[in-house]
Scaffold this active site. Structure first.
Site, PDB file in Angstrom:
ATOM      1  N   SER A  28      -0.070   5.380  -1.966  1.00 33.61           N
ATOM      2  CA  SER A  28      -0.789   6.587  -1.539  1.00 33.61           C
ATOM      3  C   SER A  28      -0.861   6.633  -0.017  1.00 33.61           C
ATOM      4  CB  SER A  28      -2.196   6.650  -2.162  1.00 33.61           C
ATOM      5  OG  SER A  28      -3.049   5.745  -1.523  1.00 33.61           O
ATOM      6  N   GLY A  29      -1.412   7.710   0.488  1.00 31.81           N
ATOM      7  CA  GLY A  29      -1.748   7.831   1.904  1.00 31.81           C
ATOM      8  C   GLY A  29      -0.605   7.528   2.858  1.00 31.81           C
ATOM      9  N   GLY A  75       1.064   4.738   3.583  1.00 31.45           N
ATOM     10  CA  GLY A  75       2.193   3.933   3.089  1.00 31.45           C
ATOM     11  C   GLY A  75       3.194   4.771   2.312  1.00 31.45           C
ATOM     12  N   GLY A  79       0.841  -1.202   0.000  1.00 24.19           N
ATOM     13  CA  GLY A  79       0.000   0.000   0.000  1.00 24.19           C
ATOM     14  C   GLY A  79       0.869   1.242   0.000  1.00 24.19           C
ATOM     15  N   ALA A  80       1.953   1.173  -0.782  1.00 23.58           N
ATOM     16  CA  ALA A  80       2.955   2.253  -0.766  1.00 23.58           C
ATOM     17  C   ALA A  80       2.675   3.317  -1.811  1.00 23.58           C
ATOM     18  CB  ALA A  80       4.345   1.658  -0.981  1.00 23.58           C
ATOM     19  N   TYR A 126     -14.795  -4.578   7.874  1.00 22.17           N
ATOM     20  CA  TYR A 126     -13.535  -3.854   8.053  1.00 22.17           C
ATOM     21  C   TYR A 126     -13.015  -4.063   9.477  1.00 22.17           C
ATOM     22  CZ  TYR A 126     -10.252   0.131   7.877  1.00 22.17           C
ATOM     23  OH  TYR A 126      -9.125   0.930   7.908  1.00 22.17           O
ATOM     24  N   SER A 162      -6.584  -0.780  13.090  1.00 17.35           N
ATOM     25  CA  SER A 162      -7.475   0.380  13.245  1.00 17.35           C
ATOM     26  C   SER A 162      -8.249   0.317  14.557  1.00 17.35           C
ATOM     27  CB  SER A 162      -8.468   0.410  12.081  1.00 17.35           C
ATOM     28  OG  SER A 162      -9.448   1.390  12.294  1.00 17.35           O
TER      29      SER A 162
END
Ligand SMILES: NC(=O)c1ccc[n+]([C@@H]2O[C@H](COP(=O)([O-])OP(=O)(O)OC[C@H]3O[C@@H](n4cnc5c(N)ncnc54)[C@H](OP(=O)(O)O)[C@@H]3O)[C@@H](O)[C@H]2O)c1
Length: 278
Positions: free
Chosen positions: A11-12, A14, A8-9, A161, A136
């Protein structure tokens, strides 16, 4: 300098974490599912100062793709000092991956589980090494039903989730027990409420409120990423394992996330779902 793999690198959290780690000169192994985004992320990470950057295309929700990733990483890297399982997302409708796994669980937990298991001997050879999961606060209130991990019954987006993020915490707890004495630690963390693309999956009618919420109440990806970079690098946590962190502090997760019998059942179910022996 350490070699750090982040999923997950693109965006956001990562991508921001990759830039922060690059600024300290580490070697970054970036994993993403989109060639263009991956190339753009690599450019940013190089510009931030990484001593080396490698990119791997992988759909974390596809077991074949995760196996291919693990195979290539093992062939092309002598060591991985940090494995950050950060890829994740949220979907409003229940869907299944090509493996027949509910998508939220596949992307937020099972892909990271499979990647970790396939890289475990490399991580042990790289000791001291650290395994991270971006979990989370949504695990609060979540339940685990290993007979129906994918919510064939009673699916809601939040419940799915939350279950996947609960699974992250149970898994690192079980991993810490298995890895005791190896020099490899495993921890999960909540990065805060972070203004990233993850919120784009929310229903259209909530978007104006969300846009305002992002501005007023959420932290930036850079701030959220500090939770990841702290666990990846800080000497204070080099020997801490099996824990859940919030704001760079160990925090007791829910009772469900401290249930060792459930953690074992989860491991067996995940191993069966991915064709690994339990
Ligand atoms: N933002 C928050 O408030 C918050 C709070 C708690 C936990 N988290 C967790 O933080 C992690 C990072 O999320 P974020 O907030 O930074 O959101 P984001 O900006 O949407 O980043 C998610 C990352 O995961 C990647 N990804 C999603 N599905 C994938 C798949 N099937 N295969 C490979 N990569 C995939 C995305 O790729 P693309 O760029 O191609 O979309 C992106 O790089 C997630 O695990 C999320 O659950 C976020």
């Amino acid at each position: 300098m350490k070699t750090m793999l982040i999923t997950g690198a693109t965006s956001g959290i990562g991508l921001a974490a990759a830039r922060q780690l690059a600024a300290d000169g580490h070697r970054l192994v970036l994993v993403g599912r989109d060639t263009g985004k991956l190339a753009a992320a690599a450019d940013q990470v190089r510009a931030a100062g990484a001593s080396a950057v490698d990119t791997y295309l992988c759909d974390i929700g596809s077991q074949a793709s995760v196996r291919q990733l693990a195979h290539r990483v093992r062939a092309e890297h002598e060591r991985i000092d940090v494995l950050a399982n950060n890829a994740g997302g949220f979907t409003m409708r229940r869907t299944e991956t090509t493996d027949g796994i509910e998508t939220t669980f596949a992307v937020n937990h099972l892909g990271g589980f499979l990647l970790t298991e396939l890289l475990l001997d490399l991580l042990i050879r790289s000791t001291p090494a650290r395994i991270l999961f971006t979990s989370s606060v949504m695990h609060y209130g979540a339940t685990l039903d290993t007979e129906d991990l994918g919510f064939r019954h009673g699916y809601t987006p939040n419940a799915a989730y939350g279950r996947a993020k609960l699974a992250n915490i149970l898994y690192v707890r079980d991993l810490a027990r298995r890895l005791q004495g190896t020099g490899v630690t495993a921890n999960a963390f909540h990065p805060g409420a972070v203004a990233t693309n993850i919120w784009d999956a929310a229903p259209r009618f909530t978007r104006p409120a969300l846009a305002l919420g992002k501005k007023l109440f959420m932290i930036s990806p850079e701030e959220g990423a500090r939770a990841l970079t702290y666990l990846a690098t800080d000497p204070d946590v080099s020997a801490v394992s099996g824990c859940y962190f919030q704001r760079n502090r160990v925090k007791a997760p829910t009772a469900a996330a401290q249930d060792d019998a459930a953690a074992r059942r989860l491991h067996i179910a995940c191993a069966e779902s991915t064709g690994l022996s339990g």
